[in-house]
Scaffold this motif. Structure first.
Motif, PDB file in Angstrom:
ATOM      1  N   THR A 157      15.738  -9.183  11.481  1.00 54.22           N
ATOM      2  CA  THR A 157      15.099  -9.412  10.188  1.00 54.22           C
ATOM      3  C   THR A 157      13.631  -9.787  10.388  1.00 54.22           C
ATOM      4  O   THR A 157      13.315 -10.627  11.222  1.00 54.22           O
ATOM      5  N   PRO A 158      12.700  -9.173   9.632  1.00 60.69           N
ATOM      6  CA  PRO A 158      11.291  -9.555   9.745  1.00 60.69           C
ATOM      7  C   PRO A 158      11.125 -11.045   9.479  1.00 60.69           C
ATOM      8  O   PRO A 158      11.837 -11.624   8.647  1.00 60.69           O
ATOM      9  N   PRO A 159      10.191 -11.703  10.153  1.00 62.00           N
ATOM     10  CA  PRO A 159      10.022 -13.147   9.990  1.00 62.00           C
ATOM     11  C   PRO A 159       9.688 -13.547   8.556  1.00 62.00           C
ATOM     12  O   PRO A 159      10.055 -14.618   8.108  1.00 62.00           O
ATOM     13  N   ASP A 160       8.950 -12.695   7.851  1.00 57.36           N
ATOM     14  CA  ASP A 160       8.637 -13.015   6.463  1.00 57.36           C
ATOM     15  C   ASP A 160       9.178 -11.889   5.592  1.00 57.36           C
ATOM     16  O   ASP A 160       8.479 -10.914   5.288  1.00 57.36           O
ATOM     17  N   ALA A 174       7.413 -11.212   2.144  1.00 55.90           N
ATOM     18  CA  ALA A 174       6.134 -10.529   2.277  1.00 55.90           C
ATOM     19  C   ALA A 174       6.341  -9.050   2.564  1.00 55.90           C
ATOM     20  O   ALA A 174       5.617  -8.194   2.045  1.00 55.90           O
ATOM     21  N   ALA A 175       7.354  -8.749   3.369  1.00 54.56           N
ATOM     22  CA  ALA A 175       7.652  -7.355   3.683  1.00 54.56           C
ATOM     23  C   ALA A 175       8.095  -6.606   2.425  1.00 54.56           C
ATOM     24  O   ALA A 175       7.689  -5.463   2.188  1.00 54.56           O
ATOM     25  N   LEU A 176       8.943  -7.266   1.601  1.00 54.88           N
ATOM     26  CA  LEU A 176       9.374  -6.649   0.358  1.00 54.88           C
ATOM     27  C   LEU A 176       8.210  -6.499  -0.615  1.00 54.88           C
ATOM     28  O   LEU A 176       8.068  -5.472  -1.289  1.00 54.88           O
ATOM     29  N   ALA A 177       7.382  -7.532  -0.688  1.00 55.06           N
ATOM     30  CA  ALA A 177       6.257  -7.507  -1.621  1.00 55.06           C
ATOM     31  C   ALA A 177       5.314  -6.355  -1.318  1.00 55.06           C
ATOM     32  O   ALA A 177       4.700  -5.780  -2.228  1.00 55.06           O
ATOM     33  N   GLY A 178       5.216  -5.983  -0.055  1.00 59.67           N
ATOM     34  CA  GLY A 178       4.350  -4.879   0.318  1.00 59.67           C
ATOM     35  C   GLY A 178       4.809  -3.543  -0.227  1.00 59.67           C
ATOM     36  O   GLY A 178       4.034  -2.584  -0.275  1.00 59.67           O
ATOM     37  N   LEU A 179       6.057  -3.470  -0.655  1.00 56.81           N
ATOM     38  CA  LEU A 179       6.601  -2.233  -1.215  1.00 56.81           C
ATOM     39  C   LEU A 179       6.431  -2.147  -2.731  1.00 56.81           C
ATOM     40  O   LEU A 179       6.699  -1.099  -3.320  1.00 56.81           O
ATOM     41  N   LEU A 180       6.011  -3.243  -3.373  1.00 52.07           N
ATOM     42  CA  LEU A 180       6.001  -3.326  -4.830  1.00 52.07           C
ATOM     43  C   LEU A 180       4.587  -3.448  -5.378  1.00 52.07           C
ATOM     44  O   LEU A 180       3.732  -4.110  -4.782  1.00 52.07           O
ATOM     45  N   ASP A 181       4.384  -2.843  -6.557  1.00 48.56           N
ATOM     46  CA  ASP A 181       3.060  -2.874  -7.175  1.00 48.56           C
ATOM     47  C   ASP A 181       2.618  -4.304  -7.491  1.00 48.56           C
ATOM     48  O   ASP A 181       1.437  -4.632  -7.379  1.00 48.56           O
ATOM     49  N   GLY A 182       3.557  -5.130  -7.898  1.00 53.04           N
ATOM     50  CA  GLY A 182       3.203  -6.493  -8.263  1.00 53.04           C
ATOM     51  C   GLY A 182       3.012  -7.430  -7.096  1.00 53.04           C
ATOM     52  O   GLY A 182       2.685  -8.613  -7.277  1.00 53.04           O
ATOM     53  N   GLY A 183       3.256  -6.950  -5.903  1.00 56.90           N
ATOM     54  CA  GLY A 183       3.101  -7.801  -4.729  1.00 56.90           C
ATOM     55  C   GLY A 183       3.991  -9.018  -4.804  1.00 56.90           C
ATOM     56  O   GLY A 183       5.163  -8.934  -5.188  1.00 56.90           O
ATOM     57  N   MET A 184       3.456 -10.158  -4.481  1.00 58.10           N
ATOM     58  CA  MET A 184       4.232 -11.406  -4.484  1.00 58.10           C
ATOM     59  C   MET A 184       4.596 -11.868  -5.888  1.00 58.10           C
ATOM     60  O   MET A 184       5.405 -12.780  -6.047  1.00 58.10           O
ATOM     61  N   GLU A 185       4.018 -11.246  -6.925  1.00 54.66           N
ATOM     62  CA  GLU A 185       4.353 -11.603  -8.307  1.00 54.66           C
ATOM     63  C   GLU A 185       5.295 -10.587  -8.942  1.00 54.66           C
ATOM     64  O   GLU A 185       5.597 -10.690 -10.139  1.00 54.66           O
ATOM     65  N   ALA A 186       5.760  -9.619  -8.184  1.00 54.38           N
ATOM     66  CA  ALA A 186       6.746  -8.666  -8.699  1.00 54.38           C
ATOM     67  C   ALA A 186       8.017  -9.415  -9.088  1.00 54.38           C
ATOM     68  O   ALA A 186       8.374 -10.444  -8.484  1.00 54.38           O
ATOM     69  N   THR A 187       8.720  -8.902 -10.104  1.00 56.29           N
ATOM     70  CA  THR A 187       9.906  -9.590 -10.619  1.00 56.29           C
ATOM     71  C   THR A 187      10.937  -9.831  -9.528  1.00 56.29           C
ATOM     72  O   THR A 187      11.547 -10.914  -9.454  1.00 56.29           O
TER      73      THR A 187
END
Length: 237
Positions: A164-167, A170-183
């Motif tokens: 599993t990636p350490p963060d 953050a890895a998921l947020a990189g896939l989403l337009d909203g970044g860390m504020e994505a739902t």
């Protein structure tokens, strides 16, 4: 000679208990009849005096895990809701005790007579609380599958933890337009993730509350709608 003596002292329960200990060490994929025999200090054929094949061994192990959860009807004065919650938690704990416990139980071909009799007692008690036999069976089945699925995911996730990636967020947020504020990220952050006690409790409560709603929708026993036949063949006018 010494090996034969050890083999003669084996019992079915000893074989199952040893297999469960070995399961914790090597996992389900590493558990073989040969390895178990070596652990017991006998040749593989000695085990077949007590268990006909590996599937019967696995079924016996699964049965021991289920029984260790403390199956049985509600206690005196205990509501069916509290009983189902207690039963689900105890079952989850029992599965988590052993490495690959959920996978082992989910793939069991059959359970023992004592477990089946206890299961019947549970269903009978639920009928006494107003359930029909089919609703009782479906309720227990749904809860069992829910617990199995949760623990299976937990135990699988634990095995994959090293990859599993350490963060992860953050890895998921990189896939989403909203970044860390994505739902999705906000949901993970606020809920603490899809595993753990809070997530398990939420799903369990939803199942129990849903069962209560289904029970409330059922017509009281003995009530018949107009046009439905009486047992003796007469109909309401």
């Amino acid at each position: 000679m010494g090996e034969n003596k050890r083999g003669a002292g084996l019992t079915r329960q000893t074989v199952i208990d040893t297999a469960l200990r070995l399961l914790d060490e090597v996992g389900l994929d590493g558990l073989t009849v040969r390895r178990l025999a070596s652990e017991l200090g006998v040749q593989s054929p000695a085990l077949y005096w007590h268990l006909r094949n590996k599937q019967e061994l696995l079924d016996g192990m699964a049965d021991a895990i289920v029984l260790a959860a403390g199956m049985g009807p509600p206690r005196d004065g205990e509501s069916w809701q509290d009983w189902l919650a207690r039963r689900a938690h105890a079952y989850r704990d029992s599965l988590l005790v052993h490495r690959d416990g959920a996978r082992l139980v989910a793939n069991a071909a059959s359970l023992g007579p004592a477990t089946i009799r206890m299961f019947d007692e549970e269903l009978t008690a639920m009928v006494g609380h107003g359930f029909t036999p089919d609703l009782a069976l479906r309720t227990i089945t749904a809860l069992t599958r829910y617990v199995n699925g949760c623990v299976l995911q937990e135990q699988t996730e634990h095995r994959r933890h090293v990859d599993t990636p350490p963060d992860r967020l953050a890895a998921l947020a990189g896939l989403l337009d909203g970044g860390m504020e994505a739902t999705l990220i906000v949901a993970f952050r606020e809920s603490g993730g899809s595993f753990g006690e809070d997530a398990f409790e939420h799903g369990l409560r939803a199942l129990i509350d849903g069962t209560a709603a289904a029970l409330a929708r059922r017509p009281p026993p003995q009530m018949l709608n107009p046009g439905e036949p009486f047992p003796e063949g007469r109909t309401l006018k």
